[in-house]
Each structure stands twice: as structure tokens, then as C-alpha cells.
Design an enzyme around this catalytic site. Structure first.
Site, PDB file in Angstrom:
ATOM      1  NE  ARG A 103      -3.759  -2.121   2.601  1.00 33.05           N
ATOM      2  CZ  ARG A 103      -3.560  -3.293   3.195  1.00 33.05           C
ATOM      3  NH1 ARG A 103      -2.386  -3.540   3.790  1.00 33.05           N
ATOM      4  NH2 ARG A 103      -4.507  -4.214   3.209  1.00 33.05           N
TER       5      ARG A 103
ATOM      6  CE  LYS B 278      -7.939  -0.831   4.894  1.00 35.05           C
ATOM      7  NZ  LYS B 278      -8.424  -1.053   3.513  1.00 35.05           N
TER       8      LYS B 278
ATOM      9  CG  HIS C 233      -4.933   0.922  -3.489  1.00 33.90           C
ATOM     10  ND1 HIS C 233      -4.436   0.771  -2.208  1.00 33.90           N
ATOM     11  CD2 HIS C 233      -5.944   0.023  -3.610  1.00 33.90           C
ATOM     12  CE1 HIS C 233      -5.119  -0.169  -1.585  1.00 33.90           C
ATOM     13  NE2 HIS C 233      -6.047  -0.643  -2.401  1.00 33.90           N
TER      14      HIS C 233
ATOM     15  NE  ARG D  65      -3.167  -3.361  -1.586  1.00 38.35           N
ATOM     16  CZ  ARG D  65      -2.637  -4.208  -0.710  1.00 38.35           C
ATOM     17  NH1 ARG D  65      -1.319  -4.318  -0.606  1.00 38.35           N
ATOM     18  NH2 ARG D  65      -3.408  -4.943   0.075  1.00 38.35           N
TER      19      ARG D  65
ATOM     20  CG  HIS E 218      -6.471  -8.417   1.202  1.00 41.98           C
ATOM     21  ND1 HIS E 218      -6.841  -8.676  -0.101  1.00 41.98           N
ATOM     22  CD2 HIS E 218      -6.140  -7.098   1.242  1.00 41.98           C
ATOM     23  CE1 HIS E 218      -6.753  -7.568  -0.816  1.00 41.98           C
ATOM     24  NE2 HIS E 218      -6.327  -6.603  -0.026  1.00 41.98           N
TER      25      HIS E 218
ATOM     26  CE1 TYR F  94      -2.564 -11.845   6.943  1.00 37.81           C
ATOM     27  CE2 TYR F  94      -0.888 -11.102   8.491  1.00 37.81           C
ATOM     28  CZ  TYR F  94      -1.344 -11.234   7.195  1.00 37.81           C
ATOM     29  OH  TYR F  94      -0.596 -10.756   6.162  1.00 37.81           O
TER      30      TYR F  94
END
Length: 388
Positions: A240, A265, A327, A330, A353, A363
Site C-alpha cells: 500500500r 492497516k 493502489h 495491488r 488481507h 493471521y
């Protein structure tokens, strides 16, 4: 009844004396010559005296209005002297409870743990748009029309997203003030829906011919070299823009960049394996910015990162205004890697993500690392085959 001419003609005497106007209002003339307005009253069977102020700072007209106000207070059973002290306390509290003062106290407590980008947004919007209008006002006296003026001014300059953030930030301050009994309500609630949220236009991924054309134009671009390196690095790593701007040399660990939780993020550590092409770009970058903490510092102030708009401005100069953005690398990488046969979960991990709702939420930032490393090298090799 007194007149201004009669008052001005009053001379000091050896002793103080009174000159009555009517309805218990009179002037107390001191030996020094100073004249003070006073009102006599009776409350709960006791005589009282209320000093209005000094003539001519308090005019005859103002004195009569104050006398009427005192009479109204007495009829309600309120001692005007006590009410005057209470009003002074309220004004003193309001002087120390301006919107600016409350906002500063609130954000000093809130900003710990916030991203640099959020803090920068707050400081910029408050300083530019909010404080000049209501910063010096007692927060208890700010009503919705003042806030509407702020929002409409921002919207008129073509920044509806900033207007929405301004309303959100001001609402946070008012709710904080309400919890401390400084205000009775949050006036921003009346402005819900005043600013229409702009539709998010997701830039479509570039197709192979467009990608070739893009990098051919970039090769001819004569701008600041670190910015060109930044664009190429984004293309190779598909991180990003925010992550790129936050990159520090300390994030580098061999042939890997590790982004700490505070810059991501989803506030989750993220690992980016670096291809040989990405490592070469970083080595080239050292010639320009190797002495700074940030890998992509602001050209004017190296202690800050490059502007959030720098990358997209270069892309616009290349002829892609409204059609592509930083962006977009991506979605381009995601689309093409899927076409190259890589598993969706592998690509999603590298895009950092999170799992979708209803799926496993855990994650693991290092999951599938050998496969991700191979994928990142294949992706960079693919870009080289296109002439990047």
C-alpha cells in the site's frame, strides 16, 4: 429621573452621597468623584444591595436594564449577587474551555497508539479548517450552524471526504466534552447526512499492454529519482502507498521487509519477501536517502515521510489521471498472479488481507513464506519480461 446631563454635572463632596433614578436604582457618588450604579432590593424579608458597575462604563440605559433584570431575579427568588458570582465562574470556566483547549486535551490522551497518518490528518484538518472558525469559542456556546459553515466551506473547495472527517473529529471532541459536563449535547449529530459521501471509484487493474505502456512512460520521466524508485518498488512488492511511505531502513532484515503492527492497516505485522529486482531498487535508493531514518523522506523535511499524494501526482503526469493510482498495482498484481496460477489464499496473504467474515480470523504473517518468496520473485521476473 436622571439624565446623562444631570449625571455629568454631579460633583464629589466631602462625603459619599446617593442620587436616585427610580425603582430603587441610584448612583453612589464617592469622594473621589467616581460614580457607581446600585440597586436596593429585598429578598426573603432581608434588605440587599447589588452593585451594577461604574458610570460611564455602564450607561444610564444599561443600568436601567440591569435594574429590571435584578427585579426579575428577585421575583424568582434568586439573589442577584450570588447569580453574578456564578456567572463570573461560568465565564472563567468557559475561557479555559474553548474548543481548542478541550480538543488539545482530548487528542493528547487519544493519540497514543494512533498511526502517524491519522495524527497528521487530525492536525491538518483542525489547524486549517476547524480552529480558525471555532477554536477560540467556549465549547458550550458552539451550535450546529457554526459547524455547518465549516463543513460547507470544505465541501465547496471540492473535498467532501475531508468534510466528513472534520465532522467525525469535531464529534469526538464534543462527546469528550459531554462526558465531562462541559456541553449538554453533541451538535454534530444534527449534521448527519449534510455531506454526501463520494462514491469510491476503485481503479481497474492494468492489462499487460497498459502495464508495458505505463513503464515505457515512466522510463522517460525526468522527475525526482527516489519517487521513480518508489513507483517501481510498489509495482514489484504491491504494498500500500501508506506502507511505502512509512518504510524505514530499520524495517529491512536481509532480503525481507518487516512492517510492524503500528503502520499496517489491520494493525498486524506484515512480511514482504524481496525479489532480486526489489533489492536492487533499494540499493539504488541508498545513494539518495541512505542517511535518513525513512526510506522515502519528504524532500523538504526528512523527518517526515513523502506526501501521501506524491506517487499519484507522478502517475497523473504520465497520463493516467482518474484511470490508475498507486493502489492499482495491488489489483494488477492480484489479477495477473491469479492468471499465472497462484492460489488465491497465497496472494491474499501477500496483499496483507485479513480473513473474510465467517472465516478463520487468525493471521499468521509468516504463513506460506517459501511459496510467497518464490511468487514475489516470479512476479518481478514477469515485470522484467514486459520491459519494466
Amino acid at each position: 429621573m436622571l439624565t446623562d446631563l444631570k449625571i455629568k454635572a454631579l460633583k464629589p463632596r466631602d462625603k459619599p452621597y446617593k442620587v436616585f433614578d427610580g425603582d430603587r436604582l441610584y448612583l453612589h457618588v464617592r469622594v473621589s468623584g467616581k460614580k457607581y450604579w446600585r440597586v436596593r432590593f429585598k429578598l426573603r424579608g432581608k434588605d440587599g444591595l447589588f452593585t451594577i458597575g461604574e458610570y460611564p462604563m455602564v450607561s444610564l440605559y444599561q443600568a436601567r436594564r440591569e435594574r429590571d433584570k435584578v427585579a426579575e431575579q428577585i421575583s424568582l427568588g434568586v439573589d442577584p449577587n450570588i447569580e453574578k458570582k456564578a456567572e463570573a465562574l461560568r465565564e472563567k470556566r468557559e475561557d479555559s474551555s474553548t474548543f481548542f483547549a478541550v480538543s488539545e486535551v482530548f487528542f493528547e490522551k487519544k493519540k497514543e497508539g494512533l498511526s502517524d497518518h491519522y495524527v497528521s490528518q487530525w492536525n491538518s484538518i483542525m489547524a486549517r479548517d476547524v480552529y480558525p472558525v471555532i477554536g477560540g469559542m467556549p465549547i458550550s456556546r458552539i451550535t450546529a450552524p457554526y459547524l455547518l459553515e465549516i463543513l460547507e466551506t470544505i465541501e465547496k473547495r471540492g473535498a467532501p471526504t475531508v468534510a466528513l472527517l472534520a465532522r467525525q473529529f469535531m464529534g469526538q471532541v464534543f462527546r469528550y466534552a459531554g462526558a465531562r459536563l462541559l456541553v449538554e449535547a453533541d451538535p454534530t449529530v444534527f449534521l448527519a447526512g449534510v455531506i454526501k459521501r463520494p462514491k469510491v471509484r476503485h481503479n481497474p487493474p492494468l492489462e499487460k499492454p497498459q502495464l508495458i505502456d505505463f513503464f515505457e512512460k515512466l522510463a522517460l520521466y525526468k522527475g525526482f529519482p527516489p519517487t521513480v524508485i518508489a513507483i517501481k518498488l510498489m509495482a514489484n512488492t504491491f504494498i500500500r502507498t501508506k506502507e511505502l511511505r512509512s518504510m524505514k531502513w530499520s524495517f529491512l532484515e536481509g532480503d525481507t521487509i518487516i512492517f510492524p503492527e503500528e503502520v499496517m492497516k489491520m494493525s498486524t505485522k506484515h512480511v514482504v519477501p524481496l525479489s532480486t529486482q526489489s533489492l536492487a531498487l533499494i540499493e539504488e535508493l541508498r545513494k539518495y536517502n541512505g542517511g535518513h531514518e525513512l526510506m522515502f523522506p519528504n524532500a523538504r523535511d526528512p523527518s517526515r515521510s513523502m506526501s501521501s499524494t506524491t506517487i499519484n501526482r507522478v502517475i497523473e503526469r504520465l497520463g493516467y489521471r482518474g484511470d490508475f493510482s498507486g493502489h492499482g498495482f495491488r489489483s494488477t498484481a492480484s489479477t495477473m498472479l491469479n492468471e499465472m496460477g497462484y492460489r488465491e489464499d497465497l496472494i491474499e496473504r501477500q496483499l496483507s488481507h485479513m480473513e473474510r467474515k465467517g472465516q478463520r480470523r487468525a493471521y499468521n504473517h509468516a504463513e506460506y513464506m517459501p511459496e510467497r518468496r518464490a511468487m514475489m520473485q516470479d512476479w518481478s521476473d514477469f515485470l522484467v519480461s514486459l520491459g519494466v
